[in-house]
Design an enzyme around this catalytic site. Structure first.
Site, short mmCIF file in Angstrom:
data_model
loop_
_atom_site.label_atom_id
_atom_site.label_comp_id
_atom_site.label_asym_id
_atom_site.label_seq_id
_atom_site.Cartn_x
_atom_site.Cartn_y
_atom_site.Cartn_z
N GLU A 1 17.55 -87.44 -82.73
CA GLU A 1 16.40 -86.82 -83.30
C GLU A 1 15.74 -85.79 -83.08
O GLU A 1 15.01 -84.50 -83.61
CB GLU A 1 15.10 -87.76 -83.18
CG GLU A 1 15.65 -88.86 -84.05
CD GLU A 1 14.58 -90.48 -84.14
OE1 GLU A 1 13.51 -90.32 -84.79
OE2 GLU A 1 14.85 -90.68 -83.74
N HIS B 1 11.73 -93.11 -90.09
CA HIS B 1 12.81 -92.63 -89.04
C HIS B 1 13.70 -91.49 -89.77
O HIS B 1 15.10 -91.22 -89.43
CB HIS B 1 13.77 -93.46 -88.90
CG HIS B 1 13.19 -94.86 -87.80
ND1 HIS B 1 13.53 -96.40 -87.86
CD2 HIS B 1 12.11 -95.25 -86.79
CE1 HIS B 1 12.80 -96.75 -87.31
NE2 HIS B 1 12.37 -96.14 -86.40
N ARG C 1 8.12 -106.17 -84.49
CA ARG C 1 7.68 -106.03 -86.04
C ARG C 1 8.49 -107.15 -87.04
O ARG C 1 9.93 -107.29 -86.59
CB ARG C 1 7.59 -104.71 -86.85
CG ARG C 1 6.53 -104.00 -86.23
CD ARG C 1 7.12 -102.82 -86.27
NE ARG C 1 7.39 -101.42 -85.38
CZ ARG C 1 7.69 -100.82 -85.48
NH1 ARG C 1 7.89 -99.72 -86.61
NH2 ARG C 1 7.94 -99.86 -84.46
N ARG D 1 7.14 -83.41 -83.53
CA ARG D 1 7.36 -84.62 -84.88
C ARG D 1 5.77 -84.84 -85.05
O ARG D 1 5.38 -85.93 -84.51
CB ARG D 1 8.21 -85.97 -83.94
CG ARG D 1 7.67 -86.67 -84.74
CD ARG D 1 8.78 -88.15 -83.33
NE ARG D 1 8.94 -89.32 -84.46
CZ ARG D 1 8.31 -90.68 -84.33
NH1 ARG D 1 8.20 -90.67 -83.28
NH2 ARG D 1 8.44 -91.87 -85.20
N ASN E 1 7.34 -85.03 -79.53
CA ASN E 1 6.41 -85.94 -79.60
C ASN E 1 5.29 -86.09 -79.02
O ASN E 1 5.11 -87.23 -78.13
CB ASN E 1 8.58 -87.04 -79.48
CG ASN E 1 7.90 -88.39 -80.59
OD1 ASN E 1 6.75 -88.44 -81.03
ND2 ASN E 1 8.35 -89.04 -80.36
#
Length: 401
Positions: free
Chosen positions: A386, A182, A243, A93, A10
């Site tokens: 993940e 996601h 965010r 990823r 990743n």
């Protein structure tokens, strides 16, 4: 001997997270993180899980090439180097796959060009993902490289959910639509939630809440994404750590006209100085809960806004799905904050939702139900994974060739 190991990479803008997984028994052999790449304070944290203890390197890692070479050296020191015949594939990823890259994909020049073409809609992520792939190709040119896309799971959304209500020609010319993110987490968690309910994924409707520093919701009908909260970018939707989530688009124009802020300044505000951090100065839910217990009004308001947004999405996705089998919490906050789960469901008894106080507070690392037996709609906690999802998809692709 058939190789069964997958190295999952990743690659971020200044970091590389990695895991080495043996798909023969889904066991993790090593995990690690190279961080602050390009800085004098670079560090590599490496842990072989079969024994040997954690190791750290400190000193400048000039670029992703240097970082991945250091990762390869650490793995080699444990007898698990990139030249190992047991390594079957490297899975990457990739944040944005757009409309063309919607399944796990063997990387070739055309795939890399498409990932690069999408950089304008993922400027922080896709460049780093490309760098990680190119470096891995250089280190093991003979090994399959597979890209797994964050947006892929959401590509099944119907057009009425994916389209924004703006001029179609403008939207198509500039690839403006809802992509969602996601996706590997939502795919993994929705499948595991179905298992927890004792059903096939095609038989259940779920609302999945991935709540971490980044947060997103999805409505999953029969194993396919029906709608999701993040949009063109990961900014839209739920209140997150830094965010803003949903906001009137005219706020951007207002801040430009009234505050004299540039586009870049507004971008930084909404992505890095908003959300929980902007509301109360903390983006760690544990600290916010501690401050609430001490009577801190700003922390209480931030928590209330966070929960209010969650409830709105639960209600909206309930309406989208029509019938719901379970609401599923996952990721750092979703898995570990019992007060968030309790507050998000509170007052929704008419929708068939409730949590059992003891089950909710009990904790645990396994997928579990936290709703009382009488609840019409189950509430579940399902830890996400993940990296395992990327490994599963990458290995299945090369095994099928």
């Amino acid at each position: 001997m058939t190789p069964t190991r997958v190295l999952v990479l990743n690659s971020g803008s200044s970091s590389v997270k990695y895991q080495l997984i043996d798909m023969a028994d889904r066991s993790r052999l090593a995990v690690g993180l190279a961080e602050r790449i390009g800085e004098e304070t670079s560090a590599l944290h490496h842990e072989p899980l079969a024994g040997g203890g954690k190791r750290e390197r400190h000193g400048r890692l000039a670029d992703h090439d240097a970082a991945l070479e250091a990762v390869a050296e650490e793995l080699a020191a444990d007898g698990m180097g990139l030249d190992s015949p047991e390594l079957a594939v490297i899975g990457h990823r990739v944040v944005h796959g757009g409309l063309k890259l919607t399944v796990p994909t063997l990387v070739d020049d055309a795939v890399l060009k498409e990932i690069e073409r999408l950089i304008p809609v993922a400027p922080l992520h896709n460049p780093a993902n490309v760098t990680g792939i190119r470096t891995a190709q250089r280190l093991r040119p003979d090994l399959p490289q597979v890209a797994v896309f964050d947006t892929a799971f959401h590509s099944a959304m119907p057009e009425h959910a994916a389209r924004y209500a703006i001029d179609v020609e403008t939207a198509d010319a500039h690839r403006v639509r809802r992509y969602g993110f996601h996706g590997t987490s939502h795919a993994y968690v929705s499948r595991k939630a179905a298992e927890l309910l004792g059903k096939d994924p095609s038989e259940v409707n779920l609302i999945v809440l991935h709540l971490g520093n980044g947060a997103s919701a999805s409505a999953v009908r029969g194993g396919r994404c029906e709608d999701t909260s993040m949009g063109l970018t990961p900014l839209e939707g739920l209140v997150m750590g830094t965010r803003s989530g949903d906001i009137d688009p005219a706020v951007v124009f207002h801040l430009g006209r009234v505050a004299g802020m540039s586009m870049d300044e507004v971008d930084e505000l909404l992505n890095k100085r908003s959300g929980l951090l902007g509301l109360c100065g903390d983006n760690d839910m544990r600290q916010i809960r501690r401050r609430m217990a001490e009577g801190d009004a700003a922390a209480k308001l931030a928590f209330d806004i966070y929960i209010h947004r969650l409830k709105k999405y639960i209600g909206a996705y309930y309406a989208v799905l029509g019938t719901v089998d379970a609401v599923v919490f996952t990721a750092g906050v979703g898995e570990n904050s019992a007060p968030v789960r309790e507050a998000a469901v509170a007052g929704l008894a008419e929708l068939g939702l409730a949590v059992d106080g003891e089950l909710n507070a009990a904790g645990g690392k396994e997928a579990r139900l936290i709703s009382p037996s009488y609840a019409r709609v189950k509430v579940a906690v399902v830890p996400t994974d993940e990296e395992l999802e990327i490994a599963e998809q990458s290995y299945a692709l090369v095994a099928s060739r």
